[in-house]
Design a protein around this motif. Sequence first.
Motif, short mmCIF file in Angstrom:
data_model
loop_
_atom_site.label_atom_id
_atom_site.label_comp_id
_atom_site.label_asym_id
_atom_site.label_seq_id
_atom_site.Cartn_x
_atom_site.Cartn_y
_atom_site.Cartn_z
N PHE A 468 4.31 -6.58 -0.28
CA PHE A 468 3.21 -5.61 -0.28
C PHE A 468 3.08 -4.93 1.08
O PHE A 468 2.83 -3.72 1.16
CB PHE A 468 1.90 -6.29 -0.68
CG PHE A 468 1.66 -6.27 -2.16
CD1 PHE A 468 0.82 -5.33 -2.73
CD2 PHE A 468 2.32 -7.17 -3.00
CE1 PHE A 468 0.60 -5.30 -4.10
CE2 PHE A 468 2.11 -7.15 -4.37
CZ PHE A 468 1.26 -6.21 -4.94
N TYR A 469 3.26 -5.69 2.15
CA TYR A 469 3.16 -5.13 3.50
C TYR A 469 4.21 -4.06 3.73
O TYR A 469 3.90 -2.91 4.08
CB TYR A 469 3.29 -6.26 4.52
CG TYR A 469 3.59 -5.80 5.92
CD1 TYR A 469 2.61 -5.22 6.73
CD2 TYR A 469 4.87 -5.94 6.45
CE1 TYR A 469 2.89 -4.79 8.01
CE2 TYR A 469 5.16 -5.51 7.75
CZ TYR A 469 4.18 -4.94 8.52
OH TYR A 469 4.47 -4.51 9.79
N SER A 470 5.48 -4.42 3.56
CA SER A 470 6.55 -3.52 3.94
C SER A 470 6.77 -2.40 2.94
O SER A 470 7.03 -1.24 3.32
CB SER A 470 7.85 -4.30 4.16
OG SER A 470 8.18 -5.06 3.02
N VAL A 471 6.67 -2.70 1.65
CA VAL A 471 6.90 -1.66 0.64
C VAL A 471 5.77 -0.63 0.67
O VAL A 471 6.01 0.57 0.47
CB VAL A 471 7.05 -2.30 -0.76
CG1 VAL A 471 7.06 -1.22 -1.84
CG2 VAL A 471 8.33 -3.13 -0.82
N SER A 472 4.55 -1.06 0.95
CA SER A 472 3.45 -0.07 1.05
C SER A 472 3.64 0.84 2.25
O SER A 472 3.32 2.04 2.18
CB SER A 472 2.10 -0.79 1.11
OG SER A 472 1.96 -1.51 2.32
N ILE A 473 4.16 0.30 3.35
CA ILE A 473 4.46 1.15 4.52
C ILE A 473 5.57 2.13 4.17
O ILE A 473 5.51 3.32 4.52
CB ILE A 473 4.84 0.28 5.73
CG1 ILE A 473 3.64 -0.54 6.20
CG2 ILE A 473 5.38 1.14 6.88
CD1 ILE A 473 3.98 -1.55 7.28
N PHE A 474 6.58 1.64 3.47
CA PHE A 474 7.67 2.53 3.02
C PHE A 474 7.10 3.64 2.14
O PHE A 474 7.44 4.82 2.29
CB PHE A 474 8.71 1.71 2.26
CG PHE A 474 9.81 2.55 1.65
CD1 PHE A 474 10.84 3.04 2.43
CD2 PHE A 474 9.80 2.84 0.29
CE1 PHE A 474 11.85 3.81 1.87
CE2 PHE A 474 10.80 3.61 -0.29
CZ PHE A 474 11.83 4.09 0.51
N HIS A 475 6.24 3.27 1.24
CA HIS A 475 5.62 4.26 0.34
C HIS A 475 4.86 5.30 1.15
O HIS A 475 4.96 6.52 0.89
CB HIS A 475 4.68 3.54 -0.63
CG HIS A 475 3.85 4.46 -1.49
ND1 HIS A 475 2.68 5.04 -1.05
CD2 HIS A 475 4.04 4.90 -2.77
CE1 HIS A 475 2.19 5.80 -2.01
NE2 HIS A 475 2.99 5.72 -3.07
N ASP A 476 4.11 4.87 2.14
CA ASP A 476 3.22 5.78 2.87
C ASP A 476 3.94 6.63 3.90
O ASP A 476 3.52 7.76 4.17
CB ASP A 476 2.12 4.98 3.57
CG ASP A 476 1.15 4.35 2.59
OD1 ASP A 476 1.23 4.64 1.38
OD2 ASP A 476 0.31 3.55 3.05
N THR A 541 -5.66 -8.22 -0.92
CA THR A 541 -4.71 -7.19 -0.47
C THR A 541 -3.91 -6.65 -1.64
O THR A 541 -3.70 -5.43 -1.76
CB THR A 541 -3.77 -7.78 0.60
OG1 THR A 541 -4.54 -8.23 1.71
CG2 THR A 541 -2.77 -6.74 1.07
N PHE A 542 -3.44 -7.55 -2.51
CA PHE A 542 -2.65 -7.10 -3.66
C PHE A 542 -3.45 -6.13 -4.52
O PHE A 542 -2.95 -5.08 -4.95
CB PHE A 542 -2.22 -8.30 -4.52
CG PHE A 542 -1.48 -9.39 -3.78
CD1 PHE A 542 -0.77 -9.12 -2.63
CD2 PHE A 542 -1.51 -10.70 -4.25
CE1 PHE A 542 -0.09 -10.12 -1.96
CE2 PHE A 542 -0.84 -11.70 -3.59
CZ PHE A 542 -0.13 -11.42 -2.44
#
Length: 767
Positions: A468-476, A541-542
């Motif tokens: 969730f941490y890294s993929v959300s940063i990738f998304h943003d 967070t999720f």
Amino acid sequence: MKTVTFNLILLVLATSGWAQDLFNPPHRLWKPQKDEVYLQEVSRKVFTSSAVTSVAAFEGECFALVENEIFSLNGEKLQKANDAPGQTKILKEAGGKLWALAADGLFMYDGLKWEKTDDRKIVDICMHQGAVHAATEDEIFRFEKGRFISLEPEDGYRTSNVTMVMEDGTQVHVDPVKLGPVEKIASYSGTLYLLRPGELICFDGQVVNSDFIDWGSIPSKNTRDMLSFGSRLFLATDRGLAVLRGASLYEIKGDDGLPVENTTCLEQGFAQDVWIGTERGAVRMLDDEWHYFGADLWLPGNQVNDIATNGKTVFIATEKGLGIVDYEPYTLRKKADYYERHLEEWGHKRLGFIHTVYKKDGEWVREISDNDGGHTSPYLAAMCFKYAVTGDQKAREEAVESFKAMLWLEKIVPIEGFFARAIWSATGDKDERSRHGSGGLPAKWYATSDGKWFWKGDTSSDEVIAMFYSVSIFHDLVAEGKEKEEARELLKRVANYIIDCGWVLTDMDGETTRWGRWNPEYLLRPYGYVDRGINGLEALTFMETAYALTGDEKFRKGNQQLIDWDYHINTIRQKNVFPPSSIATWDDNHAFRSYYTLLRYADDPALRSVYLRSLERTWEVKRMEQIPWFNYVYGAITGNDCEAGKMVKHLREWVLDCTEYNYRNSHRDDLFVEPGYKSYEGGRKRISPREMSVTRASRSAIALDGGRNGNRVMEPTGFLRDYWKGRYHGFIEAPETNDPALISVEKNRGKQFGAAPFSGPVRPEVY
């Protein structure tokens, strides 16, 4: 709560190097730090079968003494010096010459030949009033016109003992006044000083003065060495240093910051610093800080016998060989480039994942870990931040590649929303499938239908929060078009599966995984009560993330269910500080991944106030460790002071060599918490990255000892994540220099130091 996704303007980010998109605190109380050129330590080691007992630098060369024979350093090897005298005890540079203090006399080397200059047994040599001076055990000589002249007065030495002084100024001595036994000599403030066993003597050419110290005393009778440096005269003893200033003698001990009190030798550095040899490593003393260089990590052995400097290179003689510390100009930008090259040359990359490399049967192989996604997460985040700051297409490609690996972890599993801990190939991987799973239980490996791959189940909360941490940063920050859709749908599927399983992860066998638990039956009962804070923080967070990215009401309701269970209240004290068995450094990593993600999306003021209280409490506990990962997350979210200057210093102190050599700090005499900090977890001291091997992102700065005997090489992705996070949020400015040698390293050198490139099947297409 937010229902919009983040569409970032990369052009603005790339040109400004300062992002305000992910967080926009009302104030910023920290000051951006310059990435100035600094001197980076680089370690080299030359191992010997016998102790190196003395070392000297002369005309750019290093000379070392092994078994009383003189050797010169040629590259990374010591070679016997031609025509050098044998039975040498000490090597010294003085007056533009190299001196060998041998059993049968004193020899001088001018760069071309060795010449014997005296038959006496010389114990020490120094420069005094522009001339070379030498001492035997009971006499001192000045070098004049090619020979040594005694300084002993014709009528003998005089004493400072006033009881022997007559009314007319003469002295009456029943026995002659002796100069010795002399061990060391030094020139300080225009006067010669002699070190006798446990005693300091001032000698003006006539008077042997033992009554010149008005205040203080030597901390031990066991004296080892002496160094004159500016306004101070240093003495090395087995109980710390003694320092003479004028007529005052004071001590420097562990309480003052000296890492090891049992000192052996002293040498002047190159930047107003003093190098101190000890029984357990070497110490560099600067005006306001101490640098400790221990065995294995920096030196071949513990016992330091002698130290010499040549420009910005320091040679350290130990019982197992010669340690060499070079100081090279670097910026943090160059260091990041160095670590990216390291990942390539050591074979840490495989199919988009990042792996540790370890030695198996003498060969370097990639470890198929228990958490391939979690170990890749810092690198994915780092490349996202780098791309947002620089617009570098190579960084974007790296981020996309790692995202595809994270997505593959879920795609390889037949159950939608469940994902693997690790993926293994029988034909391409030299590491074996691990036999153990979580908590010592047997590992759960499953084969794909085509038989090409095996994937590991029993997925934990660790892997989920890392995703969730890294993929959300990738998304943003990075994702475009189909990539953004895939990132959003991946997190949606995982969050959906957690809800559908009753707030747990259900494995292929229908059983709940060992640590994939966020349900109240676990967290609000004695069995899992210790995890109620951190796991509750993760679950919140999720839900907040999935709802913000998808707008699906299921996740808003899921979040409300967690609130009804008071999960948000439990986050306030999520950081366990007691008992010791409940303290886990990896939980700190999970917590700050959660904070950085949750507080980007949660916009309810009441909930945010609770989460910020949790962050404030947790950061206060972690603050004494001075780790950028924690401080940058805190500073980015709150805008509060986060000791940004110390974070730059921390990053500069990372060692370049990522081999996990053993390191030991528990023996040190300076184990105290720095003023202005408090230890809540029982840590005795914050250990600098310089004083420990490179460890994974959840490193603990209060772990005093560690290492893997040099048989494992760690991926330096924690540095890359923290540096580029610092650049993205403006904690670190871009270097002012454009000199390529100071901001980058040579790439594509064709060197392979670690694991060979992966030669198995290609990764399947994931979209």
